[in-house]
Design a protein around this motif. Structure first.
Motif, PDB file in Angstrom:
ATOM      1  N   ILE A  73       0.832  -1.206   0.000  1.00  0.00           N
ATOM      2  CA  ILE A  73       0.000   0.000   0.000  1.00  0.00           C
ATOM      3  C   ILE A  73       0.866   1.256   0.000  1.00  0.00           C
ATOM      4  O   ILE A  73       0.520   2.269  -0.617  1.00  0.00           O
ATOM      5  N   LEU A  76       2.390   1.609  -3.527  1.00  0.00           N
ATOM      6  CA  LEU A  76       1.411   2.203  -4.442  1.00  0.00           C
ATOM      7  C   LEU A  76       1.493   3.726  -4.439  1.00  0.00           C
ATOM      8  O   LEU A  76       1.496   4.367  -5.494  1.00  0.00           O
ATOM      9  N   TYR A 164      -2.733  -8.160  -4.113  1.00  0.00           N
ATOM     10  CA  TYR A 164      -2.228  -6.818  -4.430  1.00  0.00           C
ATOM     11  C   TYR A 164      -3.249  -6.024  -5.249  1.00  0.00           C
ATOM     12  O   TYR A 164      -3.430  -4.819  -5.030  1.00  0.00           O
ATOM     13  N   MET A 167      -5.792  -4.577  -2.994  1.00  0.00           N
ATOM     14  CA  MET A 167      -5.295  -3.406  -2.278  1.00  0.00           C
ATOM     15  C   MET A 167      -5.172  -2.196  -3.196  1.00  0.00           C
ATOM     16  O   MET A 167      -5.313  -1.053  -2.755  1.00  0.00           O
ATOM     17  N   ALA A 168      -4.899  -2.439  -4.477  1.00  0.00           N
ATOM     18  CA  ALA A 168      -4.764  -1.338  -5.423  1.00  0.00           C
ATOM     19  C   ALA A 168      -6.056  -0.546  -5.565  1.00  0.00           C
ATOM     20  O   ALA A 168      -6.039   0.610  -6.006  1.00  0.00           O
ATOM     21  N   VAL A 170      -7.601   0.825  -3.322  1.00  0.00           N
ATOM     22  CA  VAL A 170      -7.548   1.958  -2.396  1.00  0.00           C
ATOM     23  C   VAL A 170      -7.215   3.249  -3.125  1.00  0.00           C
ATOM     24  O   VAL A 170      -7.689   4.323  -2.758  1.00  0.00           O
ATOM     25  N   VAL A 171      -6.397   3.150  -4.182  1.00  0.00           N
ATOM     26  CA  VAL A 171      -5.996   4.351  -4.920  1.00  0.00           C
ATOM     27  C   VAL A 171      -6.728   4.453  -6.260  1.00  0.00           C
ATOM     28  O   VAL A 171      -6.255   5.093  -7.199  1.00  0.00           O
ATOM     29  N   ASP A 178     -11.476  -2.369  -5.585  1.00  0.00           N
ATOM     30  CA  ASP A 178     -12.043  -1.029  -5.663  1.00  0.00           C
ATOM     31  C   ASP A 178     -13.558  -1.071  -5.438  1.00  0.00           C
ATOM     32  O   ASP A 178     -14.123  -0.234  -4.726  1.00  0.00           O
TER      33      ASP A 178
END
Length: 221
Positions: A73, A76, A164, A167-168, A170-171, A178
């Motif tokens: 995180i 990223l 991963y 978690m991506a 989040v951005v 997402d």
């Protein structure tokens, strides 16, 4: 259960699943392309290996260990300027692939090194006795003999990349992660959260099953 899933937007689920698969496929491809030669170099430069070079091995190990220890995180966020430079955006599938590759490549390279270390030393010595070059030993002995271990490494890396990609989200990278964050967490839609978790579990199980079967198929009894 029907009542729980009644308000799920299955079209959004499909688009998110497609984004996850695209991120997984693209990042896994580049991870293998970059991580395989890095893993081979780590092995060759290691102690008592064909191209033993302690300073180079120490440097490569340091870089690999630093990248592996950095939480994804954080990676990223840190890589946003570089991602913008490489692909022109830090959002969506394209924006997720550079940090995914940066996070998974050192992990895969270390697994590659481990797989190569498991190759029988006698095979390498026999090739050397026949006058084979380092390149010939790598292509004709090391990689073929380590194939089950390499397949297992790719499988583990692919499963890691699935987490991963989640978690991506989040951005704003898109995908199931997402969707789970935007709808399941921020809007308290439990049904969306349940569906995304189940789909991720199914994807992981399929990857593991496929990897296990390939390992068994290519293993020499």
């Amino acid at each position: 259960m029907d009542a729980l899933l009644a308000n799920v937007d299955w079209y959004e689920i499909w688009l998110a699943t497609l984004d996850t698969l695209l991120m997984l496929g693209g990042s896994l491809l580049f991870t293998v392309l970059f991580g395989l030669p890095l893993g081979v170099l780590l092995f060759l430069a290691g102690p008592r290996q064909l191209l033993e070079n302690r300073p180079l091995y120490a440097l490569l190990s340091l870089v690999v260990n630093v990248l592996r220890s950095l939480p994804f995180i954080i990676l990223l966020i840190v890589m946003i300027p570089l991602t913008l430079l490489l692909v022109g955006t830090s959002l969506g599938v394209a924006g997720a692939i550079p940090p995914l590759v940066a996070g998974a490549t050192p992990f895969f390279a270390r697994l590659m090194e481990t797989a190569l270390r498991e190759v029988d030393r006698g095979i390498i010595e026999a090739m050397q006795a026949m006058g084979a070059s380092t390149r010939q030993i790598v292509w004709r002995a090391l990689l073929p003999e380590a194939r089950p271990g390499i397949i297992a490494a790719v499988t583990v890396t692919a499963i890691t990349l699935v987490s991963y990609t989640a978690m991506a989200g989040v951005v704003g990278a898109g995908g199931l992660g997402d969707l789970a964050i935007r709808f399941g967490y921020q809007r308290f839609q439990t049904d969306v959260m349940v569906v995304t978790v189940v789909l991720l579990l199914v994807l992981v199980q399929l990857l593991q099953t496929l990897g296990d079967r390939l390992v068994v198929h290519y293993s020499r009894k």
